[in-house]
Design a protein around this motif. Sequence first.
Motif, PDB file in Angstrom:
ATOM      1  N   CYS A  45       7.627   4.417 -14.840  1.00 48.04           N
ATOM      2  CA  CYS A  45       8.921   4.929 -14.401  1.00 48.04           C
ATOM      3  C   CYS A  45       8.911   5.510 -12.982  1.00 48.04           C
ATOM      4  N   VAL A  46       7.761   5.595 -12.336  1.00 47.55           N
ATOM      5  CA  VAL A  46       7.744   6.002 -10.926  1.00 47.55           C
ATOM      6  C   VAL A  46       7.180   4.899 -10.028  1.00 47.55           C
ATOM      7  N   THR A  47       7.067   3.692 -10.568  1.00 45.34           N
ATOM      8  CA  THR A  47       6.651   2.534  -9.778  1.00 45.34           C
ATOM      9  C   THR A  47       7.893   1.869  -9.175  1.00 45.34           C
ATOM     10  N   PRO A  48       7.842   1.459  -7.914  1.00 39.82           N
ATOM     11  CA  PRO A  48       8.960   0.668  -7.390  1.00 39.82           C
ATOM     12  C   PRO A  48       9.014  -0.696  -8.083  1.00 39.82           C
ATOM     13  N   GLU A  49      10.176  -1.104  -8.479  1.00 44.94           N
ATOM     14  CA  GLU A  49      10.295  -2.367  -9.222  1.00 44.94           C
ATOM     15  C   GLU A  49       9.753  -3.545  -8.431  1.00 44.94           C
ATOM     16  N   SER A  50      10.030  -3.560  -7.120  1.00 47.47           N
ATOM     17  CA  SER A  50       9.602  -4.702  -6.315  1.00 47.47           C
ATOM     18  C   SER A  50       8.090  -4.761  -6.151  1.00 47.47           C
ATOM     19  N   HIS A  51       7.412  -3.748  -6.643  1.00 44.83           N
ATOM     20  CA  HIS A  51       5.957  -3.687  -6.500  1.00 44.83           C
ATOM     21  C   HIS A  51       5.255  -4.351  -7.686  1.00 44.83           C
ATOM     22  N   MET A  52       5.984  -4.607  -8.730  1.00 49.41           N
ATOM     23  CA  MET A  52       5.346  -5.025  -9.990  1.00 49.41           C
ATOM     24  C   MET A  52       5.402  -6.544 -10.184  1.00 49.41           C
ATOM     25  N   ARG A  53       4.446  -7.055 -10.992  1.00 49.96           N
ATOM     26  CA  ARG A  53       4.427  -8.469 -11.403  1.00 49.96           C
ATOM     27  C   ARG A  53       3.472  -8.583 -12.592  1.00 49.96           C
ATOM     28  N   PRO A  54       3.563  -9.673 -13.357  1.00 49.88           N
ATOM     29  CA  PRO A  54       2.731  -9.796 -14.567  1.00 49.88           C
ATOM     30  C   PRO A  54       1.231  -9.822 -14.298  1.00 49.88           C
ATOM     31  N   THR A  55       0.823 -10.236 -13.113  1.00 43.07           N
ATOM     32  CA  THR A  55      -0.622 -10.325 -12.847  1.00 43.07           C
ATOM     33  C   THR A  55      -1.207  -9.036 -12.292  1.00 43.07           C
ATOM     34  N   TYR A  56      -0.375  -8.017 -12.113  1.00 42.57           N
ATOM     35  CA  TYR A  56      -0.787  -6.776 -11.447  1.00 42.57           C
ATOM     36  C   TYR A  56      -1.835  -6.019 -12.258  1.00 42.57           C
ATOM     37  N   ARG A  57      -2.918  -5.630 -11.594  1.00 40.55           N
ATOM     38  CA  ARG A  57      -4.009  -4.885 -12.260  1.00 40.55           C
ATOM     39  C   ARG A  57      -4.133  -3.487 -11.661  1.00 40.55           C
ATOM     40  N   HIS A 110       0.838  -1.194   0.000  1.00 45.29           N
ATOM     41  CA  HIS A 110       0.000   0.000   0.000  1.00 45.29           C
ATOM     42  C   HIS A 110       0.878   1.251   0.000  1.00 45.29           C
ATOM     43  N   GLU A 111       1.897   1.246   0.814  1.00 41.28           N
ATOM     44  CA  GLU A 111       2.777   2.417   0.871  1.00 41.28           C
ATOM     45  C   GLU A 111       3.531   2.598  -0.442  1.00 41.28           C
ATOM     46  N   GLN A 112       3.880   1.513  -1.079  1.00 39.39           N
ATOM     47  CA  GLN A 112       4.531   1.641  -2.393  1.00 39.39           C
ATOM     48  C   GLN A 112       3.587   2.267  -3.428  1.00 39.39           C
ATOM     49  N   GLN A 113       2.328   1.891  -3.357  1.00 37.82           N
ATOM     50  CA  GLN A 113       1.373   2.545  -4.269  1.00 37.82           C
ATOM     51  C   GLN A 113       1.343   4.042  -4.030  1.00 37.82           C
ATOM     52  N   HIS A 114       1.418   4.412  -2.747  1.00 37.54           N
ATOM     53  CA  HIS A 114       1.373   5.852  -2.459  1.00 37.54           C
ATOM     54  C   HIS A 114       2.685   6.546  -2.811  1.00 37.54           C
ATOM     55  N   GLN A 115       3.794   5.814  -2.837  1.00 33.95           N
ATOM     56  CA  GLN A 115       5.032   6.436  -3.335  1.00 33.95           C
ATOM     57  C   GLN A 115       4.833   6.881  -4.786  1.00 33.95           C
ATOM     58  N   GLU A 116       4.214   6.014  -5.560  1.00 34.56           N
ATOM     59  CA  GLU A 116       3.962   6.374  -6.955  1.00 34.56           C
ATOM     60  C   GLU A 116       2.958   7.522  -7.044  1.00 34.56           C
ATOM     61  N   PHE A 134      12.042   1.581 -13.932  1.00 32.55           N
ATOM     62  CA  PHE A 134      11.219   1.834 -12.749  1.00 32.55           C
ATOM     63  C   PHE A 134      11.793   3.018 -11.977  1.00 32.55           C
ATOM     64  N   VAL A 135      11.188   3.289 -10.824  1.00 32.51           N
ATOM     65  CA  VAL A 135      11.621   4.459 -10.053  1.00 32.51           C
ATOM     66  C   VAL A 135      13.092   4.362  -9.645  1.00 32.51           C
ATOM     67  N   GLU A 136      13.601   3.140  -9.547  1.00 34.94           N
ATOM     68  CA  GLU A 136      14.988   2.965  -9.116  1.00 34.94           C
ATOM     69  C   GLU A 136      15.988   3.504 -10.126  1.00 34.94           C
ATOM     70  N   SER A 137      15.576   3.647 -11.386  1.00 37.63           N
ATOM     71  CA  SER A 137      16.493   4.213 -12.391  1.00 37.63           C
ATOM     72  C   SER A 137      16.726   5.694 -12.138  1.00 37.63           C
ATOM     73  N   GLU A 138      15.862   6.277 -11.352  1.00 39.85           N
ATOM     74  CA  GLU A 138      15.933   7.696 -11.010  1.00 39.85           C
ATOM     75  C   GLU A 138      15.754   8.618 -12.215  1.00 39.85           C
ATOM     76  N   LEU A 139      15.287   8.077 -13.309  1.00 40.34           N
ATOM     77  CA  LEU A 139      14.979   8.959 -14.442  1.00 40.34           C
ATOM     78  C   LEU A 139      13.672   9.712 -14.182  1.00 40.34           C
ATOM     79  N   LEU A 140      12.738   9.041 -13.537  1.00 41.65           N
ATOM     80  CA  LEU A 140      11.414   9.607 -13.240  1.00 41.65           C
ATOM     81  C   LEU A 140      10.702  10.077 -14.517  1.00 41.65           C
ATOM     82  N   TRP A 190       7.996  -4.337 -21.710  1.00 41.22           N
ATOM     83  CA  TRP A 190       6.795  -4.908 -21.081  1.00 41.22           C
ATOM     84  C   TRP A 190       6.552  -4.352 -19.690  1.00 41.22           C
ATOM     85  N   PHE A 191       7.607  -3.906 -19.045  1.00 44.18           N
ATOM     86  CA  PHE A 191       7.455  -3.383 -17.676  1.00 44.18           C
ATOM     87  C   PHE A 191       8.096  -2.004 -17.589  1.00 44.18           C
ATOM     88  N   GLY A 192       7.557  -1.190 -16.688  1.00 39.41           N
ATOM     89  CA  GLY A 192       8.143   0.129 -16.471  1.00 39.41           C
ATOM     90  C   GLY A 192       7.784   1.117 -17.571  1.00 39.41           C
TER      91      GLY A 192
END
Lengths: 421, 421, 421, 421
Positions: free
Chosen positions: C389-401, C145-151, C328-334, C345-347
Amino acid sequence: MIVSDMAMTPRAALLARYRAVRRRTEQLCAPLAVDDYQIQSVPEVSPPKWHLAHTTWFFETFLLRPLLPAYRPFHPRYEYLFNSYYETVGTFYPRAERGHLSRPTVEEVYRYRARVDECLGALVTEAPPDQYRELVFRITLGVNHEQQHQELLLMDVKRNFAASPLRPAYRTTPPAPAPARPAALTWLERPEGVFEVGHAGDGFAFDNETPRHRVLLRPHRLASRAVTNGEYLEFVEAGGYREPRHWLADGWQVCRKEKWEAPLYWEKSGDKWWQMTLAGLRPLADHEPVCHVSFYEADAFARWGGRRLPTEEELEVATAGRPVRGNFVESELLHPAPAGGDGQWFGDVWEWTASPYSPYPGFRPLPGSLGEYNGKFMVNQLVLRGGCCVTPESHMRPTYRNFFYPHDRWPFTGIRLAEDA
Amino acid sequence: MIVSDMAMTPRAALLARYRAVRRRTEQLCAPLAVDDYQIQSVPEVSPPKWHLAHTTWFFETFLLRPLLPAYRPFHPRYEYLFNSYYETVGTFYPRAERGHLSRPTVEEVYRYRARVDECLGALVTEAPPDQYRELVFRITLGVNHEQQHQELLLMDVKRNFAASPLRPAYRTTPPAPAPARPAALTWLERPEGVFEVGHAGDGFAFDNETPRHRVLLRPHRLASRAVTNGEYLEFVEAGGYREPRHWLADGWQVCRKEKWEAPLYWEKSGDKWWQMTLAGLRPLADHEPVCHVSFYEADAFARWGGRRLPTEEELEVATAGRPVRGNFVESELLHPAPAGGDGQWFGDVWEWTASPYSPYPGFRPLPGSLGEYNGKFMVNQLVLRGGCCVTPESHMRPTYRNFFYPHDRWPFTGIRLAEDA
Amino acid sequence: MIVSDMAMTPRAALLARYRAVRRRTEQLCAPLAVDDYQIQSVPEVSPPKWHLAHTTWFFETFLLRPLLPAYRPFHPRYEYLFNSYYETVGTFYPRAERGHLSRPTVEEVYRYRARVDECLGALVTEAPPDQYRELVFRITLGVNHEQQHQELLLMDVKRNFAASPLRPAYRTTPPAPAPARPAALTWLERPEGVFEVGHAGDGFAFDNETPRHRVLLRPHRLASRAVTNGEYLEFVEAGGYREPRHWLADGWQVCRKEKWEAPLYWEKSGDKWWQMTLAGLRPLADHEPVCHVSFYEADAFARWGGRRLPTEEELEVATAGRPVRGNFVESELLHPAPAGGDGQWFGDVWEWTASPYSPYPGFRPLPGSLGEYNGKFMVNQLVLRGGCCVTPESHMRPTYRNFFYPHDRWPFTGIRLAEDA
Amino acid sequence: MIVSDMAMTPRAALLARYRAVRRRTEQLCAPLAVDDYQIQSVPEVSPPKWHLAHTTWFFETFLLRPLLPAYRPFHPRYEYLFNSYYETVGTFYPRAERGHLSRPTVEEVYRYRARVDECLGALVTEAPPDQYRELVFRITLGVNHEQQHQELLLMDVKRNFAASPLRPAYRTTPPAPAPARPAALTWLERPEGVFEVGHAGDGFAFDNETPRHRVLLRPHRLASRAVTNGEYLEFVEAGGYREPRHWLADGWQVCRKEKWEAPLYWEKSGDKWWQMTLAGLRPLADHEPVCHVSFYEADAFARWGGRRLPTEEELEVATAGRPVRGNFVESELLHPAPAGGDGQWFGDVWEWTASPYSPYPGFRPLPGSLGEYNGKFMVNQLVLRGGCCVTPESHMRPTYRNFFYPHDRWPFTGIRLAEDA
């Protein structure tokens, strides 16, 4: 309202006056199709059918119910449906939804009118002498009320028809008689002085015209006629609608929000201006008084020209004692006509004043529900004077105070200029 | 839309079908006063007069203008006034202001209809053979379009009349034939499988019913009839409208904002519930299907009872091959009737599904302006199935996809429950 | 949500994960001035301060209050102020007014966070073994939940800063590494088949990703990368925003009302296009993925090009088994970066799908108040896939809706094209 | 505005006056957290930060830019961001969105102030003698302008803090010194006469106080103090907010729409009334003047009691020649105090008058952009007199005309009764 010598009006004369005004309302509806009776194109207008029913409700509520013991209401829900705004009478149907009522039908509304007219006749004939003064007063009020709605009905039909892409005509009208040459603009000067304004003495007046009182007027000059389309067009073409510095701040906001670019009912086709009239679209005529401008536009126009609007007291003092003659509804033009040189003090267009609509000093509204007629509207509106081309002539007088919101443009409103002397 | 063997329909039969449907529309208007034709009590309904004119515009625009060389439009502005939403045809009069048009009058609209009907007759008679297939297709589409507006007209009249404090009746109707005893609720089970849904083959269908395609359904059960007023009343009385946990978040927001406390047209007087019908106010009958609920209410009701709404594919598979019989407009009840034990698959009430209105895989809208008929609405709405008591029977089929926004309540919408097996 | 083998996570590891995510949120706020924490430029965003407090409220409400007996709420009104939408927890402060709260101050909110973090540490250390599984589940949920709010926080800061005439930068970022040459667009084809989608087995997932179930997919092709700014610009310059025929009707209405002429954050200066980024205004780069388009724009763009949007199942099947790597957000490109040839496919950008956000067949929300987390939003929104690009990588997966309304443009949303095979 | 003998003010005195007022503004902000500077809880208030910047913009725009040749604007966009409503200066940032600006930060705004103060000092020192009169005039105007914003700042902070469920205090204040016993209500009578009102002669005044002119006043009586909470509570408890007959029609509409049940900032807890103050929630004190009522409420209260509101001329004549003493901001109560027997003519609460805000006869606004200061607001508002407990004492005088819309309640507005003699 004051109706002097009320007990003196003969019953037959009273009834004749009542019937003439009632009949006149129905004559004004003659050009309408059943479809037209139903329309409310914007919240501030009412469907013609509603005017027909509400004026009838007025007589039913303030005459028949309290004074005719045997009277049985025509329909139990009409009290609710056709009450305009009398909180002390009861709740009322929302104003903005008057156009959503297909029932009662036009036919039923005419039956309602006929029934109330019949009972009113009985009431006038049978009222005991000690009630007669009150009867005269209330019928006179109701008749003046119905005259106001005759004007509203024509204003509202114009608004409805102008909203239609078909631009239908209410009826054909004769062209205005053109004067030999345009009336020159001159200025009537008046030095400082204390004057009396407001109604007193014989004759009918609304409560808002009383009490008569003294006012101190500064030296000033009034224009000898209303501003014309031609003069107003100069303001339009000089960019008047794009220059905030001419405008009151609230007016400028409305101008932008509503995208005003000219008076209501003006439209440009190619490089030619047209105006919607009760006879349909007509070319804009230079020498006619400009009409359907808001207070904001009237004020901006005056400021642009280095002038100002008159106060209501200045206009009243100027017109006091003058005969009430002019282009009223009886001329059947249904449109303002070029000034003829008589000062154009009455008829043609209602003249916006600089005076906020406030109670006169010492003002007391009528007792009871009829006190809601005028008094509760004495804020946020401006006074207009003189009547217009859809006002019945017998309805007008120099002390008459009409009032509208500063953004209203659908009444037949125009401009007379003033300046400090 | 698919109309097979189009070139085979005899001209006389085609014209007879056209005329029957056109006449039917006018018959549905017979109980209306001229006043009633004009009303638009809320933006989502249209005045009856507008329906009469718009359906005529459809034939004029898609048949007469392109296919009848000698055709001269009835009126130059009708293209603008009576276009509903076809952007590629041109601009159109604002939907929310349809109730502001008193002209053309009802009488003129009937003349418009007569003229178009006459020309359409000529077109059918004279069309060259190589145009005939297209002619059959477009007339069939127009006839189905007009049937949709027959239903809309009755929905809209009900909405308008319910908005009136007088609660007028459109016309008297016979009471629904009560079954010997209420139909018991049973559950029809179906195991997992791949099924075909969508239209193919002979007969008319809208483009949104195509292409026929395979779907994988999970094991599930469908209720054997619609939810009744009595069952829904339990939800109301259990506080269903005050408990956010039963509701989708968007639904709860609408429920609060609109102050919903029961289905549209229910009203409580003392401790007794009434419902507005096309025959006026009637006591709420327990065994009739609940009607005039939004998707949000249907969904909340199902969730409250631990069930769910069916998908459109579940309903289609359940009804495929069944005869299209039920309480349609031809029964003249104009109101849903208690279930009789036949599954209530057609008629009575449109059944909300859990399926968002999306294109079928491979969907292609019709070419040209007619592609705007259905395709551009495929977002934000939900599919409904089965037709209702104001749908023409000949208009319905198992593949038919109706669609409304989740907050809409003025169609004759009801609920069939489902559950996972 | 499913967290398998929950009882196996060591306490220290659980706490470390918790602390890392909490710290990360605060690091994301480091570039903000106190002034910036307060802003809510449009109702759909929340002030950064509110995000900081609400995520803390989540742990307080769902962990400390029910599970830590000695816990005393930090402040009696925070339950009301920082509840987002949990009706079953209690009433909540109006969303649209979050920007009106200056108190608690930023400093107080950080104290609130510190206090809750401290107590959470105690809870993890002291929780009895029979509560531990539930503890792991709820902390894992809270961390996600907190990761969603980071984004959300970064999305909202961008929206706020873009609303300022000063176009301030959140912080400077490195330019995206440009690929040697732009990735060519190719098409990945998949034949018809039955596939499994949805979450099952080990690892965390939200309840809306379950249950895993079989779906029938039609033959189709997916683009090998997201649509670029350059490609989208062609649509803009071809008049795509002035042509209703490309648009869904609801989309066209929004486009006109909001006067859309390009994606959110694009602005034209002279004949050059710029875009607002978290690093301030930058020239529009042709090879970056187009970003901040609504579903309506994505759909119109696809239709204009004769293509369509993919379904969520098509995307899930395409990404199943692929490693979750990308910008993702970890690249710091934002900011989204040009495709590198790995399918993107991701990010980078969330990809709009054609799939309305509906429950999976057999879906059951979490029990209790946490059931409000996802389930009650399953109407009127569309599914998006893949993270940005502002999602935390560890928050993502192929089934994510993920899901947003079709008019939303302030998330980092983009387009991948599909077509029927 | 008139500043007589302007060339006579010594430069040091002028600068000292400037610096004192500027410092005072910043002192008023001392109790605020950075968070508090940002809030705009309703469109009619401005964030404290905006007040700080706008008053600075005033000196920059009307002093430094035109008169200090070497001056370089502090920031190119501040002209746009901090212009309030001067159309002739240029476009301005939308008023309702002032709370959406986090940049410039509070710190930057203080730097802006410091820089402008520094340059203003240079300007005063270096201005050539022939510019000095104009300099004195503009600085005096700017200082009075800043004093108006000091009052607005406190009004707005109160409005913001009252909107917070935490009901925070701006700062603690001493309780009002209670008089030995409540001041009795007596009536000051004045016979009819012609009087002079408006500003003339020495000393500063705004343009809207001119020209001095003669008015005719009718015989009347004025109450010897403001209406108290206790007196107003009787109106509330007698059902004054549920009885339309006391209200102007426009007022009743607002009352219903806004669900008014008592003055702004009153709240009932159990059967006890509280009021929000700048020191937080306090029990309602009977002998304090009622505060934060709209014109509509003041008028309804007066009508309910058979009285009326005074005109602005009646109040001016009553206060002419009286020393300007009372409970102003310098008392540091920041709240109206019980009447002490001195007539309560100044301070405590702004007194609504029955006078629409109109130009005085012969009024001429200042030339140039400064003419927009007052003149363009002369419609739709009502005049208030006397200053209040957050007005600087040196800002007040008997001719001072404040003005607000009749529905405004967030200024410190109260009621003095009048009646015809």
